[in-house]
Design an enzyme around this catalytic site. Structure first.
Site, mmCIF file in Angstrom:
data_model
loop_
_atom_site.group_PDB
_atom_site.id
_atom_site.type_symbol
_atom_site.label_atom_id
_atom_site.label_comp_id
_atom_site.label_asym_id
_atom_site.label_seq_id
_atom_site.Cartn_x
_atom_site.Cartn_y
_atom_site.Cartn_z
ATOM 1 N N TYR A 123 0.811 -1.223 0.000
ATOM 2 C CA TYR A 123 0.000 0.000 0.000
ATOM 3 C C TYR A 123 0.840 1.266 0.000
ATOM 4 O O TYR A 123 0.303 2.359 -0.034
ATOM 5 C CB TYR A 123 -0.931 0.010 1.218
ATOM 6 C CG TYR A 123 -2.123 -0.870 1.021
ATOM 7 C CD1 TYR A 123 -1.968 -2.244 0.890
ATOM 8 C CD2 TYR A 123 -3.407 -0.349 0.942
ATOM 9 C CE1 TYR A 123 -3.050 -3.067 0.699
ATOM 10 C CE2 TYR A 123 -4.491 -1.168 0.749
ATOM 11 C CZ TYR A 123 -4.316 -2.522 0.633
ATOM 12 O OH TYR A 123 -5.387 -3.330 0.442
ATOM 13 N N LYS A 190 3.692 -14.865 5.110
ATOM 14 C CA LYS A 190 4.017 -15.812 4.041
ATOM 15 C C LYS A 190 5.541 -15.793 3.913
ATOM 16 O O LYS A 190 6.120 -15.493 2.864
ATOM 17 C CB LYS A 190 3.310 -15.363 2.749
ATOM 18 C CG LYS A 190 3.246 -16.410 1.667
ATOM 19 C CD LYS A 190 2.290 -17.540 1.963
ATOM 20 C CE LYS A 190 2.424 -18.619 0.896
ATOM 21 N NZ LYS A 190 1.729 -19.863 1.229
ATOM 22 N N ASP A 223 -2.317 -18.330 4.220
ATOM 23 C CA ASP A 223 -3.274 -19.226 3.561
ATOM 24 C C ASP A 223 -3.899 -20.175 4.590
ATOM 25 O O ASP A 223 -5.095 -20.462 4.551
ATOM 26 C CB ASP A 223 -2.619 -19.986 2.396
ATOM 27 C CG ASP A 223 -1.192 -20.428 2.693
ATOM 28 O OD1 ASP A 223 -0.605 -19.950 3.676
ATOM 29 O OD2 ASP A 223 -0.664 -21.261 1.935
ATOM 30 N N ASP A 247 -6.118 -6.224 4.998
ATOM 31 C CA ASP A 247 -7.267 -5.726 4.247
ATOM 32 C C ASP A 247 -8.181 -6.892 3.860
ATOM 33 O O ASP A 247 -9.399 -6.862 4.068
ATOM 34 C CB ASP A 247 -6.740 -5.006 2.987
ATOM 35 C CG ASP A 247 -7.819 -4.223 2.281
ATOM 36 O OD1 ASP A 247 -8.919 -4.066 2.858
ATOM 37 O OD2 ASP A 247 -7.577 -3.762 1.158
#
Ligand code: NAD
Length: 354
Positions: A123, A190, A223, A247
């Site tokens: 972002y 991740k 995930d 988000d």
């Protein structure tokens, strides 16, 4: 009296903001509003989406309540939501996702708080258009430096993650958990794929964790977290995430508690605070009187708590709970069996229940 900057927003913004103002005013909580436009409406009147006087108003009042503001897709001005967060250093976004009795959901009980890093990650807006000279140069540099073979028509967005911002948000999550007597903090990442951004995020969080041994901690790949959230959401408590995952996961959590129409939020910094619902400007229903104002009304409840008015915040939340539990009057997004209640009807019912 406490003065609060009110940015009604656009799309459904003015409808849900009007309803929220009605409820807060009915509480007689000593709040007066300083109303300013941002986004498209500010461009029309002031030639820019986030005029200096809007930022000045928030800096003076220190607290703002904000409706959703449309961000043009692909082109046009940058998100004013992102700009506000960066300008005011609102580094923590907190989205409490609590299921109210009476709201249709696949689960009986949900109580998750999403803490999202608000200032960096993808972002930050460091982007290079695929056919720009800068992208060509950067591709050439990457090929020279590390032999990365990027196709000649590749656009590039960068994902910066710093030790400083990670420490700040993870510490915030632990302190929030302690203050609010929560069980544990789960950190999403991740790190196996993005070793120098998510990997750094994870390693930094593990150093912070040492200082908060009294709060549970676990790290989970993003995930896997998505899977747990729709399978056994009760197992998660406070969840701390970098900007983009935050988000996405906060919308997922909104889905667990009845949708965006009931999901409040706040952006906190060291000096300023901006309270806003998770949802956007919903152009598909704007102007139809169908928007659910509860997400923004609950955001105002969070604001009242922040402003040291816990009794008024409790009254507001109880009144919302009463209307939802009663179930006679439901806005369209909560799938009523009969005619949907309008934005105004929901606000009036909440005022009556205060
Ligand atoms: P959205 O949240 O506006 O809408 C997604 C879906 O949820 C739509 O079907 C909409 O009708 C529904 N919905 C949202 N809020 C609702 C409410 N209060 N009551 C009933 N239904 C509601 O997301 P989007 O369509 O992806 O975004 C629209 C615009 O809003 C975009 O320009 C986006 O950039 C902007 N946006 C702004 C903010 C913000 O100001 N903080 C946040 C998210 C999106």
């Amino acid at each position: 009296m406490t003065t609060v900057t009110l940015i009604p927003g656009d799309g459904i913004g003015p409808e849900v903001s009007g309803a929220t103002r009605q409820v807060v005013d009915a509480l007689d909580a000593g709040i007066e509003w300083e109303v300013h436009d941002a986004g498209i409406l500010a461009i029309e009147d002031h030639g820019e989406p986030l005029p200096a006087h809007v930022l000045e108003s928030i800096r003076t009042n220190r607290v703002a309540l904000k409706g959703p503001v449309t961000t043009p897709v692909g082109t046009g001005f940058r998100s004013i939501n992102v700009a506000l967060r960066q300008e005011l250093d609102l580094y923590a976004s907190i989205r409490p996702c609590k299921l109210f009795p009476g709201v249709p959901s696949r689960f009986e009980e949900i109580d998750i708080v999403v803490v999202r890093e608000n200032t960096e990650d993808l972002y930050e807006g460091i982007e290079f258009e695929h056919d720009s000279k800068e992208a060509e140069k950067l591709r050439g540099y990457l090929k020279y430096m590390r032999n990365y073979p990027l196709a000649a028509d590749t656009g590039i967005s960068l994902k910066p993650i710093s030790v400083t911002a990670t420490k700040a948000i993870v510490e915030f999550a632990f302190q929030y958990a302690k203050r609010n007597r929560r069980r544990k903090v789960t950190l999403g990442h991740k790190a196996n794929i993005m070793k120098f951004s998510d990997g750094l995020w994870l390693r930094t969080a593990e150093t912070v964790e040492d200082d908060y041994r009294d709060v549970g901690f676990e790290a989970m790949q993003i995930d896997e977290m998505a899977m747990w959230l729709v399978w056994h959401p009760q197992d998660l408590d406070v969840v701390v995430l970098p900007n983009l995952y935050g988000d996405i996961i906060s919308d997922l959590c909104a889905g667990l508690i009845g949708g965006l129409g009931v999901a409040p939020g706040m952006n906190l910094g060291r000096e300023y605070a901006v309270f806003e619902p998770t949802h956007g400007s919903a152009p598909d229903i704007a102007g139809k009187g169908l928007a659910n104002p509860i997400a923004m009304i609950l955001s105002a409840g969070l604001m009242l708590r922040h402003l040291g008015r816990p009794a008024e915040a409790d009254r507001l939340e109880k009144a919302v709970g009463k209307v939802l539990a009663d179930g006679k009057l439901r806005p369209a997004d909560l799938r009523p069996s009969g005619d949907p209640a309008t934005t105004t009807q929901v606000a009036e019912a909440i005022c009556t229940a205060l």
